[in-house]
Design a protein around this motif. Structure first.
Motif, short mmCIF file in Angstrom:
data_model
loop_
_atom_site.label_atom_id
_atom_site.label_comp_id
_atom_site.label_asym_id
_atom_site.label_seq_id
_atom_site.Cartn_x
_atom_site.Cartn_y
_atom_site.Cartn_z
N THR A 1 -1.54 -3.18 -4.93
CA THR A 1 -2.62 -3.18 -3.94
C THR A 1 -3.66 -2.15 -4.37
O THR A 1 -3.36 -1.20 -5.07
CB THR A 1 -2.10 -2.81 -2.54
N THR A 2 -4.86 -2.37 -3.94
CA THR A 2 -5.94 -1.47 -4.32
C THR A 2 -6.49 -0.77 -3.09
O THR A 2 -6.11 -1.09 -1.97
CB THR A 2 -7.04 -2.25 -5.07
N ALA B 1 0.84 -1.20 0.00
CA ALA B 1 0.00 0.00 0.00
C ALA B 1 0.88 1.25 0.00
O ALA B 1 1.83 1.36 0.77
CB ALA B 1 -0.92 -0.01 1.21
#
Length: 171
Positions: free
Chosen positions: A96-97, A80
């Motif tokens: 990562t979202t 992140a």
């Protein structure tokens, strides 16, 4: 450290799969010690500009992203990190979202698979979870409505980790 080691082992598994498929990969791992001076040394090595892909680092990402952009090397941020790393750099991607995307996709999956079941959203004891739990419940209910289901996800606020407390709530 555990998250980094888990990611590293995942990369090694992926490389094994590529090798089994007949592809050859030359992997270089650089120890940065999370030190910007060490990273600067690495990104200025002559071999760096010939890399085909950069994965990482954990910290000082801007420094590496700038060089990746300069040398036109695709770079993946595996953990992140702020979206600002993507601005004006088409060579950087995030692995990562956002939490909102994860909530939407997870709720869509649950509704697709379990729309005819009782869906229960449990709010844990963590104080930082309240906003995510609220968004998750809302997303599930919106997806149920889109699927033509009139029922809504039930909500349970955890008051304890004790199994009797959970059994009473689930009844």
């Amino acid at each position: 450290t555990r998250q980094v080691l888990d990611f590293y082992h995942g990369v090694l598994l992926a490389l094994d799969s590529l090798k089994a498929a007949g592809l050859s990969v030359n992997l270089r791992v650089y120890e940065t010690n999370r030190d910007s001076i060490k990273i600067n040394t690495i990104i200025n090595l002559p071999e760096f500009k010939n890399l085909d892909l950069i994965i990482g680092p954990i910290e000082n990402i801007e420094q590496v992203a700038k060089k990746a952009n300069e040398y036109k090397i695709p770079m993946i941020c595996p953990f992140a990190y702020s979206n600002k790393i993507l601005l004006e750099n088409s060579f950087v991607a995030k692995a990562t979202t956002t939490i909102s995307v994860m909530i939407e996709e997870a709720s869509r999956y649950i509704v697709d698979k379990y729309k005819n079941e009782n869906i229960i959203v449990i709010d844990g004891l963590g104080k930082n979870d309240a906003a995510a739990v609220k968004a998750y419940r809302k997303s599930i209910n919106e997806n149920l409505k889109k699927a033509g289901i009139k029922d809504t996800a039930q909500y349970i606020k955890a008051e304890s980790y004790a199994s009797k407390a959970w059994a009473d709530k689930l009844r």
